[in-house]
Design an enzyme around this catalytic site. Structure first.
Site, PDB file in Angstrom:
ATOM      1  N   LYS A  55      88.600 116.837  26.926  1.00  9.90           N
ATOM      2  CA  LYS A  55      89.909 116.294  26.534  1.00  9.90           C
ATOM      3  C   LYS A  55      90.466 117.205  25.441  1.00  9.90           C
ATOM      4  O   LYS A  55      90.222 116.989  24.253  1.00  9.90           O
ATOM      5  CB  LYS A  55      89.748 114.860  26.013  1.00  9.90           C
ATOM      6  CG  LYS A  55      89.752 113.823  27.129  1.00  9.90           C
ATOM      7  CD  LYS A  55      89.562 112.415  26.597  1.00  9.90           C
ATOM      8  CE  LYS A  55      90.812 111.814  25.990  1.00  9.90           C
ATOM      9  NZ  LYS A  55      91.818 111.400  26.962  1.00  9.90           N
TER      10      LYS A  55
HETATM   11  N1  PMP Z   1      92.436 111.142  33.066  1.00  5.51           N
HETATM   12  C1  PMP Z   1      92.987 111.658  31.959  1.00  5.51           C
HETATM   13  C2  PMP Z   1      93.764 112.917  32.065  1.00  5.51           C
HETATM   14  C3  PMP Z   1      92.854 110.996  30.723  1.00  5.51           C
HETATM   15  O1  PMP Z   1      93.409 111.486  29.628  1.00  5.51           O
HETATM   16  C4  PMP Z   1      92.131 109.782  30.681  1.00  5.51           C
HETATM   17  C5  PMP Z   1      91.996 109.045  29.372  1.00  5.51           C
HETATM   18  N2  PMP Z   1      90.904 109.485  28.636  1.00  5.51           N
HETATM   19  C6  PMP Z   1      91.565 109.294  31.862  1.00  5.51           C
HETATM   20  C7  PMP Z   1      91.740 109.998  33.041  1.00  5.51           C
HETATM   21  C8  PMP Z   1      90.771 108.015  31.861  1.00  5.51           C
HETATM   22  O2  PMP Z   1      89.590 108.203  31.149  1.00  5.51           O
HETATM   23  P1  PMP Z   1      88.836 106.988  30.418  1.00  5.51           P
HETATM   24  O3  PMP Z   1      88.645 105.955  31.435  1.00  5.51           O
HETATM   25  O4  PMP Z   1      87.551 107.604  29.970  1.00  5.51           O
HETATM   26  O5  PMP Z   1      89.702 106.555  29.307  1.00  5.51           O
END
Ligand code: PMP
Length: 321
Positions: free
Chosen positions: A162
């Protein structure tokens, strides 16, 4: 002075081992991350339970934060355990029962060049009360818009991280979807398959099977997505992981986003704006109502994060020791 208007009940944030009153800034405007997006972050949620507030899958989130930091070649000034303790402490300091938790590691103030040789890595942790990410309408289902911009390909950068700078694409796409009268964007990947939303994954239901894609489709494999797949299997539902075509999306019986911010949010309509210059076509998902499997999984997820399902209590970290 900064108001906390859009950060309800945020009182103090944690920065490098000390609490700072919310309205007080601590970063120089020439900090590296502000100019080049050289930060990594997490989005985590805490929920009220019978044993006080609990953070959902905190360990996995901090593992991902550390992984992202590695991709950004950061020397992290704290260990995983120290970051977990700091998050619990920040929750207690702000006395919140439920919260969105944002740890951010960033190259701070030091030198102006692209290579942050003299810009130290700093850690910030903020918590506030954040309701439904896509608004109150999220319960009834949202309108998705497939943007013409393709998701960055996993051969171009490690998409498991991220990285702050990558989110400029998410911001532009989110704004594009809203300009078109929809609620949220969806990216295709370079293969032309459906990838994910700007900050959430996409899951479909077809003939009772819950389907989503994985990292080979240039998505961030969300922690919510992985939890939902586990919950679905434990409920006896069939799941399948593989590429999602546009045809799969338009012909799905049900569709929903999953992610820490959106939790589970049904998608009831999708507009295909993926081909610039061509007229966008609108497709209704299923009968345009929130589907029964989406409802079942959303309810199970809601119970899980609130500590109501014993088998998933292992996913919770209580804020009070
Ligand atoms: N895809 C992206 C691009 C994201 O930024 C997120 C948020 N973190 C997610 C998917 C979903 O991830 P999570 O379920 O771990 O929050």
């Amino acid at each position: 002075m900064f108001e906390n208007t859009h950060f309800p009940n945020a009182k103090k944030y944690w920065h490098m081992g000390r609490f700072v009153e919310w309205p007080t800034p601590i970063t120089h405007p020439l900090s590296h991350a502000l100019h080049y997006g050289t930060s990594v972050f997490e989005g985590i949620r805490a929920y009220p339970t019978d044993k006080g507030p609990a953070v959902f899958r905190l360990s996995e989130h901090i593992d991902r934060l550390m992984y992202s930091a590695g991709v950004a070649k950061m020397t992290v000034p704290y260990t995983k355990d120290q970051i977990i303790e700091a998050i619990k402490l920040t929750m207690r300091e702000n006395a919140l029962q439920s919260a969105y938790i944002r740890p951010l590691l960033y190259y701070s103030y030091g030198n102006p060049g692209l290579v942050p040789k003299f810009s130290p890595v700093e850690l910030l942790i903020a918590v506030w009360e954040w309701g439904a990410y896509l608004g109150e309408k999220a319960d009834k289902g949202v309108l998705a818009y497939i943007v013409p911009w393709r998701r960055i390909h996993h051969s171009q950068i490690d998409m498991r991280a991220k990285l702050g700078g990558l989110y400029v694409l998410s911001t532009i796409s989110g704004l594009t979807a809203r300009e078109k009268g929809c609620d949220e964007a969806v990216f295709l990947n370079l293969e032309g398959n459906v990838a994910e939303g700007p900050g959430e994954n996409l899951l479909l239901v077809k003939k009772g099977v819950v389907k989503t894609n994985d990292r080979s489709e240039s998505i961030l494999e969300g922690i919510t997505r992985t939890s939902i797949l586990q919950i679905a299997q434990d409920l006896g539902l069939k799941t399948s992981v593989g590429p999602i075509t546009k045809k799969d999306f338009f012909g799905a019986d049900e569709a929903f986003f999953s992610g820490t911010a959106v939790e589970t949010t049904p998608v009831v309509q999708v507009t295909d704006g993926s081909e610039a210059g061509k007229e966008a076509k609108v497709y209704t998902i299923g009968d345009g109502q929130v589907g029964s499997i989406t409802k079942q999984l959303s309810a199970a997820f809601r119970d899980t994060v609130r500590g109501k399902t014993a088998r998933y209590e292992k996913w919770l970290t209580y804020v009070r020791d």
